[in-house]
Design a protein around this motif. Structure first.
Motif, short mmCIF file in Angstrom:
data_model
loop_
_atom_site.label_atom_id
_atom_site.label_comp_id
_atom_site.label_asym_id
_atom_site.label_seq_id
_atom_site.Cartn_x
_atom_site.Cartn_y
_atom_site.Cartn_z
N ASN A 154 0.85 -1.19 0.00
CA ASN A 154 0.00 0.00 0.00
C ASN A 154 0.89 1.24 0.00
OD1 ASN A 154 0.79 0.53 2.76
ND2 ASN A 154 -0.63 -1.08 3.36
N GLU A 203 -11.38 -0.86 3.75
CA GLU A 203 -11.20 -1.35 2.38
C GLU A 203 -10.89 -2.84 2.33
OE1 GLU A 203 -6.53 0.10 2.23
OE2 GLU A 203 -7.98 0.94 0.84
N ILE A 204 -10.69 -3.47 3.49
CA ILE A 204 -10.41 -4.90 3.55
C ILE A 204 -11.58 -5.60 4.23
CG2 ILE A 204 -8.83 -6.67 4.37
CD1 ILE A 204 -6.61 -4.59 4.35
N THR A 249 -4.96 2.01 6.05
CA THR A 249 -4.90 0.55 6.18
C THR A 249 -4.66 0.14 7.62
OG1 THR A 249 -4.00 0.39 3.95
CG2 THR A 249 -3.75 -1.54 5.36
N THR A 292 -0.06 -6.32 1.29
CA THR A 292 -0.01 -6.02 2.72
C THR A 292 1.03 -6.83 3.48
OG1 THR A 292 -2.38 -5.55 2.61
CG2 THR A 292 -1.44 -5.82 4.79
N LEU A 331 -4.07 -9.62 -1.59
CA LEU A 331 -3.90 -8.96 -0.30
C LEU A 331 -2.54 -9.30 0.31
CD1 LEU A 331 -5.20 -7.10 1.74
CD2 LEU A 331 -6.37 -9.07 2.74
N ASP A 381 -12.05 -10.94 2.36
CA ASP A 381 -10.66 -10.75 1.95
C ASP A 381 -9.72 -11.39 2.97
OD1 ASP A 381 -11.52 -9.28 -0.23
OD2 ASP A 381 -11.27 -7.35 0.79
N ILE A 382 -9.99 -11.14 4.25
CA ILE A 382 -9.13 -11.66 5.32
C ILE A 382 -9.18 -13.18 5.33
CG2 ILE A 382 -8.80 -11.78 7.82
CD1 ILE A 382 -9.81 -8.88 7.95
N SER A 409 -9.54 -1.42 8.92
CA SER A 409 -9.48 -0.96 7.54
C SER A 409 -10.83 -1.20 6.86
CB SER A 409 -8.38 -1.69 6.77
OG SER A 409 -8.43 -1.39 5.41
N LYS A 448 -8.29 -13.15 -4.13
CA LYS A 448 -8.28 -11.99 -3.23
C LYS A 448 -7.21 -12.14 -2.15
CE LYS A 448 -13.17 -10.76 -3.80
NZ LYS A 448 -14.48 -10.59 -3.10
#
Length: 761
Positions: A176, A712-713, A387, A644, A640, A717-718, A710, A636
């Motif tokens: 990022n 945006e996540i 983030t 990250t 990520l 996604d996680i 965050s 995804k």
């Protein structure tokens, strides 16, 4: 429920303590004798901002540029006319959620001091409509511009952009905003290096060359007089290389190469002039002291090896490091002992410069043509990217109205009070330019070297060769050597002569230049010179000779092996020589170990231990799973990880020296998935044991930030990220579902602070 209550009580106690500490802070400050209310952080004029700075005795801070002439500056560069080219990252964090970051609002501007009073008067927009531009480099009558994910080169036509060439479409594809390549340092060896990157660049004619190099740092990069690089990460004071930057990054089976990414200064303590509650994790015990001041670096960046000469002898080989979260600039004193460069903080209990203005955000430091130290100040409230921003920090920003305004920015210079800072002018006269290669100011030496190369100044060659043969100033000889290299005018006999020079720094550069000039006609001469006892018995030269065998073997493998055996017999327990030798033999380590078994039978010697480590690394890599297959399964999660996680844990999951521990075969990854979810959501701080080894600062950064806050996540996604990591490399753990992430987020509702390893026992 117990965890929630525990967290709530900690934050309540901290809030009460904070209020009490604020009252104490109002009574006294190190930067002014007047009481100051630190609960607010109003914008102040540039002159008032200077008044809020406490700088080292004998120095003063002078304004160079400010809004409305510039806005949100993050990087700068001087041209040969003395003008300042500035990168404006105006789109960075428009609010606490980062809404609007993707708008093309960034610019590259040229600032000109028309009346010669040292303050910029005129602004010219060179480029606009950029999305978060981050670095520039003036070269070859053009300019490199880093605008993620691309690296561009623009020709300059009358201060206007001309033809645009794509240098690298993958310059910053991963990470990022806080974790993407930057710097674009045009170094002594005529290559361009970056922070947060393992690439280097060079322009030859109309072509751009991209090579792999060591991964270095996070934001900002600098060099010393001999072209060795220095950098850091946000929790680390200073990291650096002991050897020339172009060596040692050729064997992927080596996880670390001794002498690169070494902790130059171990002490990470900082001494702010004001309470600093606006730190992302200020609510955690141990982050702030009893007066609410940050204790250790949390946003270290923009390191500079000062080479300006204006400050005097006491400031030679000093490193300055910016800490925008604590509104200060640190000074470190460096010393060289054998191979190693180590340093210590110049002061205890204070800083070279510290401000009580919370909006003072020094992010980049530079030498200037007048010998001054230049400071790029974003001058804004929000410095933490979305983030990783915690609810605590967002609340701090709102309480003290730190979001607006967003259109400020300053550039300052620091100068001694008793000396006049006067910039030298770069001329077109070749003899004068060669003379400037010996100037006391390292900035001038660098600029003269670069200008000679950019102008392809063949008329300077006779003067350069004269310096090489008769020069008495080692720094001038070194720069002349690299100019000749850049002009393709350096001859073998000249390098061989310099290899016998009595001054080590000159011999060092002669060794460093050989990869650029060795060819089918000259390799025998170099191979013979490197086998001479005078060089082989020079312990300082030994690692360089070992690295050079990688270039000798392309022409004569037997000669390279003979040199390696000669080095090993002399320095069999020297880790720097051992790693240098191993760096030249990717996938040949096992055969080489067998070939030297009689010469060095003791398995405890460094050469054998480090060879075995490389062999084990290679065998372990063969067991890794195909990342492309996993990327299709968890697209995804793969994306990520690249943006990250990879920037600290490495693309191979084996961790990065000074940053983060391994994920590959880590019990934290393959064990209880709920523990892993909790760590990724809220972070992990302090020592952590992985596969029996305790990782702690300075081996790694002290903190891993969480991404729970965050926007945006998503939880999906996680879940994909953790599933991807638990299945990658040699990990073979179960999948993580979205409901697992949702469940842990619900269970940990109200938590803000990062976990410690002890909490999972």
């Amino acid at each position: 429920m117990k965890l929630y209550i525990y967290t709530f009580l900690i934050l309540l106690v901290f809030s009460l303590y904070q209020c009490k500490s604020y009252k104490k802070a109002v009574q006294k400050t190190s930067a002014t004798e007047q009481p100051v209310d630190f609960s607010r952080s109003p914008i102040v004029s540039p002159q008032d901002a200077i008044g809020k700075m406490k700088v080292e005795d004998g120095f003063e801070v002078q304004l160079v540029a400010a809004e409305p002439l510039i806005s949100t500056p993050v990087a700068m560069s001087f041209d040969t006319k003395g003008r300042i080219w500035v990168v404006e990252m105006t789109g960075y964090m428009p609010d606490t959620l980062g809404r609007g970051e993707d708008l093309p609002s960034g610019k590259i501007v040229i600032l000109t001091d028309i009346n010669g009073d040292g303050v910029a008067d005129e602004r010219n927009v060179f480029l606009d409509s950029l999305v978060l531009p981050r670095a520039i480099c003036l070269i070859d009558n053009g300019i490199m511009v880093a605008e993620s994910p691309n690296l561009w080169f623009y020709e300059i036509n009358g201060d206007k952009p001309g033809k645009r060439t794509l240098v690298d479409a993958k310059y910053a594809v991963d990470g990022n905003v806080e974790h993407q390549p930057n710097g674009l340092l045009r170094a002594l060896d005529n290559w361009i290096y970056n922070a947060k990157s393992s690439k280097r660049y060079r322009k030859k004619g109309s072509k751009w060359i991209i090579e792999d190099t060591h991964f270095r740092g996070q934001w900002g990069i600098s060099q010393d007089n001999y072209g060795r690089l220095y950098y850091n990460d946000n929790s680390t004071n200073l990291v650096g290389d002991y050897f020339t930057p172009g060596f040692g990054a050729t064997n992927k089976n080596q996880r670390n190469v001794s002498g690169y990414s070494e902790r130059t200064v171990q002490d990470n303590r900082v001494y702010p002039a004001r309470p600093t509650p606006g730190i992302n994790r200020a609510y955690m015990p141990g982050i702030l002291d009893d007066s609410l001041r940050l204790k250790n670096f949390t946003a270290a960046c923009g390191p500079l090896i000062y080479r300006g000469a204006l400050f005097g002898a006491d400031y030679e080989f000093n490193a300055f490091v910016a800490e925008p979260s604590a509104n200060l600039i640190k000074r470190n004193i460096l010393n060289e002992n054998g191979y190693q460069v180590k340093g210590k903080q110049a002061y205890q209990g204070k800083e070279f410069l510290a401000s009580i203005d919370e909006r003072f955000r020094p992010v980049s430091l530079y030498d200037g043509p007048d010998g001054a130290l230049y400071v790029v100040d974003m001058y804004r409230g929000i410095i933490q990217h979305k983030t990783y921003a915690t609810p605590y920090l967002i609340d701090q920003i709102k309480k003290r109205d730190l979001t607006q305004p967003l259109n400020c920015g300053r550039i300052y210079k620091i100068v001694p009070k008793d000396k006049k800072a006067a910039a030298l002018k770069i001329t077109d006269d070749p003899k004068s330019l060669v003379a400037l290669l010996g100037n006391a100011n390292g900035f001038i030496r660098d600029q003269a070297q670069q200008y000679l190369l950019d102008q392809k100044n063949k008329a300077a060659i006779p003067y350069l060769k004269e310096v090489l043969s008769t020069g008495s100033n080692p720094l001038q000889v070194i720069h002349a050597l690299w100019v000749l290299e850049g002009l393709n005018a350096l001859q073998t006999h000249e390098v061989l002569t310099l290899l016998k020079n009595e001054t080590w720094s000159i011999r060092m550069q002669a060794l460093s230049v050989i990869p650029s000039v060795i060819n089918g006609s000259s390799y025998r001469s170099y191979a013979l010179a490197l086998q001479q006892d005078a060089l082989l018995n020079d312990e300082k030269a030994a690692p360089y000779i070992a690295y050079l065998t990688n270039f000798i073997k392309s022409y004569d493998d037997n000669a390279a092996k003979n040199i390696q055996l000669a080095l090993i017999s002399r320095y069999r327990d020297n880790n720097f020589v051992a790693d240098a030798v191993i760096s030249t033999m990717p996938y040949q380590e096992e055969a080489f170990k067998q070939s030297i078994a009689k010469l060095v039978p003791d398995t405890n010697l460094r050469i054998n231990k480090q060879l075995q480590r490389a062999i084990s690394n290679y065998k372990s890599t063969l067991k890794n799973k195909d990342p492309f297959v996993l990327a299709k399964q968890y697209p995804k999660g793969s994306a990520l990880f690249l943006s990250t996680c990879q920037t600290c844990h490495g693309p191979d999951g084996n961790g990065i020296k000074s940053l983060a521990p391994p994920l590959n075969k880590s019990e934290w990854v393959t064990g209880d998935k709920n523990n892993l979810i909790a760590i990724v959501l809220f972070g992990l701080t302090g020592p952590v044991k992985v596969n029996g080894h305790i990782y702690e600062a300075p081996e790694i950064s002290a903190d891993m930030p969480g991404i729970a806050h965050s926007e945006e996540i998503s939880d999906e996604d996680i879940a994909q990220l953790l599933s991807y990591i638990r299945a990658s490399w040699q990990n073979n753990a179960g999948k993580v579902d979205v409901k697992d992430v949702v469940g842990m987020r619900t269970k940990l509702k109200g938590r803000q602070k990062a976990f410690t390893a002890e909490e999972f026992k």
